[in-house]
Design a protein around this motif. Structure first.
Motif, PDB file in Angstrom:
ATOM      1  N   VAL A 176      65.575  65.682  47.504  1.00  0.00           N
ATOM      2  CA  VAL A 176      65.432  65.015  48.795  1.00  0.00           C
ATOM      3  C   VAL A 176      66.238  65.790  49.829  1.00  0.00           C
ATOM      4  CG1 VAL A 176      65.930  62.907  50.101  1.00  0.00           C
ATOM      5  CG2 VAL A 176      65.026  62.756  47.778  1.00  0.00           C
ATOM      6  N   ASP A 177      65.649  65.997  51.011  1.00  0.00           N
ATOM      7  CA  ASP A 177      66.314  66.707  52.109  1.00  0.00           C
ATOM      8  C   ASP A 177      66.431  65.796  53.325  1.00  0.00           C
ATOM      9  OD1 ASP A 177      66.513  69.172  50.739  1.00  0.00           O
ATOM     10  OD2 ASP A 177      64.450  69.688  51.295  1.00  0.00           O
ATOM     11  N   LEU A 178      67.400  66.113  54.172  1.00  0.00           N
ATOM     12  CA  LEU A 178      67.440  65.512  55.497  1.00  0.00           C
ATOM     13  C   LEU A 178      66.561  66.372  56.400  1.00  0.00           C
ATOM     14  CD1 LEU A 178      71.187  64.491  55.950  1.00  0.00           C
ATOM     15  CD2 LEU A 178      69.254  63.158  55.083  1.00  0.00           C
ATOM     16  N   VAL A 179      65.537  65.771  56.967  1.00  0.00           N
ATOM     17  CA  VAL A 179      64.495  66.511  57.670  1.00  0.00           C
ATOM     18  C   VAL A 179      64.495  66.136  59.151  1.00  0.00           C
ATOM     19  CG1 VAL A 179      62.005  66.928  57.802  1.00  0.00           C
ATOM     20  CG2 VAL A 179      63.119  66.635  55.571  1.00  0.00           C
ATOM     21  N   ARG A 212      66.796  54.056  49.655  1.00  0.00           N
ATOM     22  CA  ARG A 212      67.642  53.416  50.672  1.00  0.00           C
ATOM     23  C   ARG A 212      69.042  53.169  50.100  1.00  0.00           C
ATOM     24  NH1 ARG A 212      67.057  50.240  55.212  1.00  0.00           N
ATOM     25  NH2 ARG A 212      69.074  49.364  55.786  1.00  0.00           N
ATOM     26  N   ARG A 213      69.109  52.655  48.876  1.00  0.00           N
ATOM     27  CA  ARG A 213      70.414  52.399  48.271  1.00  0.00           C
ATOM     28  C   ARG A 213      71.187  53.700  48.081  1.00  0.00           C
ATOM     29  NH1 ARG A 213      67.163  48.750  45.304  1.00  0.00           N
ATOM     30  NH2 ARG A 213      67.078  50.125  43.488  1.00  0.00           N
ATOM     31  N   GLU A 214      70.484  54.762  47.707  1.00  0.00           N
ATOM     32  CA  GLU A 214      71.151  56.048  47.525  1.00  0.00           C
ATOM     33  C   GLU A 214      71.682  56.592  48.851  1.00  0.00           C
ATOM     34  OE1 GLU A 214      68.665  57.735  43.653  1.00  0.00           O
ATOM     35  OE2 GLU A 214      67.981  58.196  45.677  1.00  0.00           O
ATOM     36  N   LEU A 215      70.925  56.407  49.919  1.00  0.00           N
ATOM     37  CA  LEU A 215      71.391  56.862  51.236  1.00  0.00           C
ATOM     38  C   LEU A 215      72.594  56.053  51.704  1.00  0.00           C
ATOM     39  CD1 LEU A 215      67.973  57.451  53.023  1.00  0.00           C
ATOM     40  CD2 LEU A 215      69.661  59.196  52.416  1.00  0.00           C
ATOM     41  N   GLU A 271      73.077  66.514  46.848  1.00  0.00           N
ATOM     42  CA  GLU A 271      72.970  66.830  45.422  1.00  0.00           C
ATOM     43  C   GLU A 271      72.733  65.617  44.550  1.00  0.00           C
ATOM     44  OE1 GLU A 271      75.511  67.776  47.303  1.00  0.00           O
ATOM     45  OE2 GLU A 271      75.706  69.960  47.268  1.00  0.00           O
ATOM     46  N   GLN A 272      73.281  64.477  44.913  1.00  0.00           N
ATOM     47  CA  GLN A 272      73.186  63.303  44.060  1.00  0.00           C
ATOM     48  C   GLN A 272      71.933  62.468  44.312  1.00  0.00           C
ATOM     49  OE1 GLN A 272      76.891  61.072  43.529  1.00  0.00           O
ATOM     50  NE2 GLN A 272      78.004  62.692  44.589  1.00  0.00           N
ATOM     51  N   ILE A 273      71.079  62.953  45.223  1.00  0.00           N
ATOM     52  CA  ILE A 273      69.859  62.212  45.532  1.00  0.00           C
ATOM     53  C   ILE A 273      68.657  63.065  45.140  1.00  0.00           C
ATOM     54  CG2 ILE A 273      68.487  61.100  47.318  1.00  0.00           C
ATOM     55  CD1 ILE A 273      70.991  60.587  48.880  1.00  0.00           C
ATOM     56  N   GLY A 274      67.843  62.556  44.280  1.00  0.00           N
ATOM     57  CA  GLY A 274      66.625  63.227  43.837  1.00  0.00           C
ATOM     58  C   GLY A 274      65.841  62.259  42.978  1.00  0.00           C
TER      59      GLY A 274
END
Length: 307
Positions: A176-179, A212-215, A271-274
């Motif tokens: 996942v990236d910040l776009v 959402r929870r990961e963010l 790194e921890q989001i995928g």
């Protein structure tokens, strides 16, 4: 209690259809409207079903009806019967005309942007008369539709292992990236201070999603308040348009930015989001049309990961 005799000819399919409508609508009036019958007809059908079973299926209240423990228990079997009959009818129709048929696909953000459109393109080349219906929603409502037989499969992020009701097949892993759009003030910078992220508007997935929870955990780890200037949506078309027209930030599957030259990923590691992207199937035999689309999804996913 005497065992109900459900095969003596009194129980009709219309009783099961009525039960499902009552559960969905929560009122006799609503169920009657859904089935295009009068309220007295719906009430009579409910009384007949309760007489057949010998138990009370619903508690009546000022705001509608609530299933009793008997109603909830019998509804599981009624829904299963209706689902199997629906699938049987579709299966027979598709066997009679192997190049036609309908497949209903549920999808959410991961998988809907690249994988599913490419798979649909591939299957339509070989089976142009097959109808593909795509329903976009959050994961939990789609699971309800899947188990009920109103959706053939779900394409998107896998958030749990297989269980007795559904089977999940992983197709690939995705980061996942910040776009942002290419003209965004933060685009192209290699020294983005995390504190700057909170100064811009955001597009966030719905509160019911895992992403959402990961963010939220990402914001908390880095001492950033959850953005108050935000839009919440899981619709890719909405996210894409807002990104291209505004200086917003969105967390999206990495394939989106890779396939859209007007969007870029920020130099902010997540790194921890995928997640794993795959197909979620019900615990029943897929129709021939569904099997064909599953094959296309598998082939397209293999091509995407080979790049």
């Amino acid at each position: 209690m005497k065992l109900p005799r459900l095969l003596d000819g009194r129980l009709k399919l219309r009783h099961l259809v009525l039960l499902e409508a009552l559960l969905r609508q929560g009122t006799v009036v609503g169920a009657a409207a859904q089935l295009h019958v009068t309220q007295p007809v719906a009430t009579k059908g409910l009384h007949e079903l309760e007489d057949i079973l010998g138990v009370k299926l619903f508690d009546r209240g000022p705001r509608g009806i609530t299933p009793t423990v008997y109603g909830s228990a019998f509804a599981e079997y009624a829904t299963a019967v209706l689902t199997q009959l629906t699938e049987a009818g579709r299966h027979i129709a598709e066997l009679a005309d192997a190049e036609r048929g309908t497949v209903v696909v549920g999808t959410h953000l991961a998988g809907s942007n690249v994988l599913l459109p490419r798979a649909i393109t591939a299957i339509k080349r070989d089976r142009p008369h097959l109808t593909v219906i795509v329903r976009e929603a959050a994961p939990e409502p789609l699971l309800v539709e899947l188990v009920a037989g109103r959706v053939d499969m779900i394409v998107g992020r896998l958030t749990a292992p297989s269980d007795g009701q559904v089977t999940r097949h992983k197709l690939y892993d995705e980061s996942v990236d910040l776009v942002v759009r290419a003209s965004h003030p933060l685009a192209g910078r290699t020294d983005v201070d995390l504190a700057e992220l909170g100064r811009y508007p955001w597009i966030l997935p719905g509160a019911e999603t895992v992403l959402r929870r990961e963010l939220e955990e990402f914001f908390a780890r880095n001492g950033i308040a959850l953005p108050t200037n935000r839009v919440e949506t899981t619709s890719f078309l909405t996210v894409r348009h807002l990104l291209l027209e505004n200086d917003v930030i969105a967390a999206l599957p990495s394939l989106i930015a890779r396939d859209e030259p007007r969007l870029v990923a920020l130099a902010v590691p997540l790194e921890q989001i995928g997640h794993s992207v795959g197909v979620t199937l019900p615990a029943r035999t897929p129709s021939p049309s569904a099997e064909a689309l599953i094959d296309c999804l598998t082939a397209v996913a293999a091509e995407m990961t080979d790049r």
